[in-house]
Design a protein around this motif. Structure first.
Motif, short mmCIF file in Angstrom:
data_model
loop_
_atom_site.label_atom_id
_atom_site.label_comp_id
_atom_site.label_asym_id
_atom_site.label_seq_id
_atom_site.Cartn_x
_atom_site.Cartn_y
_atom_site.Cartn_z
N ASP A 72 0.89 -1.20 0.11
CA ASP A 72 0.14 0.02 0.02
C ASP A 72 1.02 1.26 0.11
OD1 ASP A 72 -2.44 -1.39 0.23
OD2 ASP A 72 -2.44 -1.36 2.11
N TRP A 73 0.90 2.13 -0.91
CA TRP A 73 0.24 1.89 -2.32
C TRP A 73 1.70 1.91 -3.31
CZ3 TRP A 73 -1.84 5.24 1.62
CH2 TRP A 73 -3.28 4.48 2.20
N THR B 297 -0.17 -7.29 1.87
CA THR B 297 -1.40 -6.40 2.25
C THR B 297 -2.74 -7.02 1.93
OG1 THR B 297 -2.39 -4.07 2.20
CG2 THR B 297 -0.92 -4.80 0.51
N ARG C 265 1.67 2.22 4.75
CA ARG C 265 0.53 2.80 3.92
C ARG C 265 0.91 4.17 3.34
NH1 ARG C 265 -5.34 1.88 5.46
NH2 ARG C 265 -5.45 1.42 3.24
N ASN D 54 -7.82 -0.61 -2.81
CA ASN D 54 -7.41 -0.60 -1.63
C ASN D 54 -7.07 0.30 -1.00
OD1 ASN D 54 -5.09 0.34 -3.41
ND2 ASN D 54 -3.63 -1.05 -2.59
#
Length: 329
Positions: free
Chosen positions: A147-148, A181, A266, A223
């Motif tokens: 992520d991401w 993830t 993240r 996501n």
């Protein structure tokens, strides 16, 4: 005076429109200089064998469906014109109810179209099997969805990248995928199809570039807040250029457990660079692989019989921490 200015403005707009049209025409005609610099985003601009087959399959489907569509588009206006109220033509047969030839046409043509499309779909699906190798001595690349961002590991070259994947033209590529993830889906439209990845599992995607260029890759499985920015660039280059790229790709940053824990947060690419002590920019991250079996350990930490304490390392198996929520620029 106003008229002269209007004429000049009009001429300027006309020249700009002609220039723009010329650029678009050059792009669609496949000018090599334009194609080398442009970021390809569609399988209709194929850079590899898989995308070429996908494009050819679409054209075949369009051609076959025209057998049904064109008669409707042409026949309806002709029928309306021929049997119009102002000049009626044809026989009046109120008791007519059946025509063998018409029934054969109405049922036979759609059945043939569906049969042909089903046969071609079966053929293309078997031909485009993502697990099917495309040749000997493939380039091994291991992809980890985060992520991401996407992390790409080159085990044979001892390097890893984030935000960019380079491949040599003419050499098969075997991409092994997982995610650390939520479930994600990788798509490189000009080069390959779409394939999913899940934590603790691996999938494979085989493809090969047939010409130099740059393509856009992305995650197509939503996501979170940074989903729209989880894109990367795929650079297809001649074999000699790829060898130089791999040789020059060694970095002072080592991809070990500590660095990977930062990547697992993240965050988008800009924030990941900042976490690793790099200048905040959209440039890809290049690292030296610290452990040769790190991809296996990332997958194994989700399996109790294999992880042997690895769940505590490599960022753990819990939800990734969030620094900025993907709001960095």
């Amino acid at each position: 005076m106003l008229k002269v200015r209007e004429d000049r403005v009009g001429k300027g707009i006309s020249q700009a429109a002609k220039l723009g049209a010329g650029c678009l025409l050059t792009a669609f005609l496949g000018d090599p200089a334009f194609a080398a610099d442009a970021l390809q985003q569609s399988f209709l601009q194929p850079m590899g064998l898989v995308a070429q087959e996908q494009s050819a399959h679409l054209l075949r489907v369009v051609a076959v469906t025209m057998v049904v569509i064109l008669p409707v588009l042409i026949g309806v206006p002709l029928i309306l014109w021929r049997y119009r109220y102002s000049r009626p033509r044809g026989d009046y047969t109120p008791e007519w109810e059946f025509s063998k030839r018409l029934e054969w046409a109405l049922w036979g043509v759609p059945v043939m179209v569906v049969a042909v499309l089903a046969g071609w779909l079966w053929y293309s699906t078997a031909k485009l099997d993502p697990y099917k190798p495309l040749g000997p001595d493939p380039l091994r690349v291991q992809a980890v969805g985060l992520d991401w961002k996407w992390l790409f590991i080159y085990p044979d070259q001892g390097m890893a990248t984030v935000g960019e994947m380079a491949v040599p033209v003419g050499r098969p590529v075997q991409l092994t995928l997982t995610t650390d993830t939520v479930m994600q889906s990788l798509l490189i439209a000009p080069l390959s199809g779409q394939i999913y990845a899940m934590p603790g599992m691996t999938t494979k995607l085989n493809f090969a570039a047939t010409r130099p260029g740059m393509a856009e890759g992305e995650n197509t499985q939503f996501n979170g807040r940074g989903f729209g920015r989880q894109k990367f660039t795929v650079r297809a280059m001649p074999a000699a250029d790829f060898a130089r790229w791999a040789k020059a790709g060694r970095s002072t940053i080592t991809l070990d457990e500590a660095a990977y824990a930062k990547l697992r947060r993240r965050s988008v690419l800009v924030d990941a660079r900042r976490d690793l002590g790099l200048e905040a920019s959209s440039e890809p991250i290049v690292m030296t692989v610290g452990q040769p079996d790190m991809f296996r350990q990332i997958v194994a930490k989700y399996h109790e019989n294999e992880r042997a304490g690895a769940a505590q390392g490599w960022g753990g198996t819990n939800n990734p921490d969030s620094d900025t929520g993907g709001e960095g620029r």
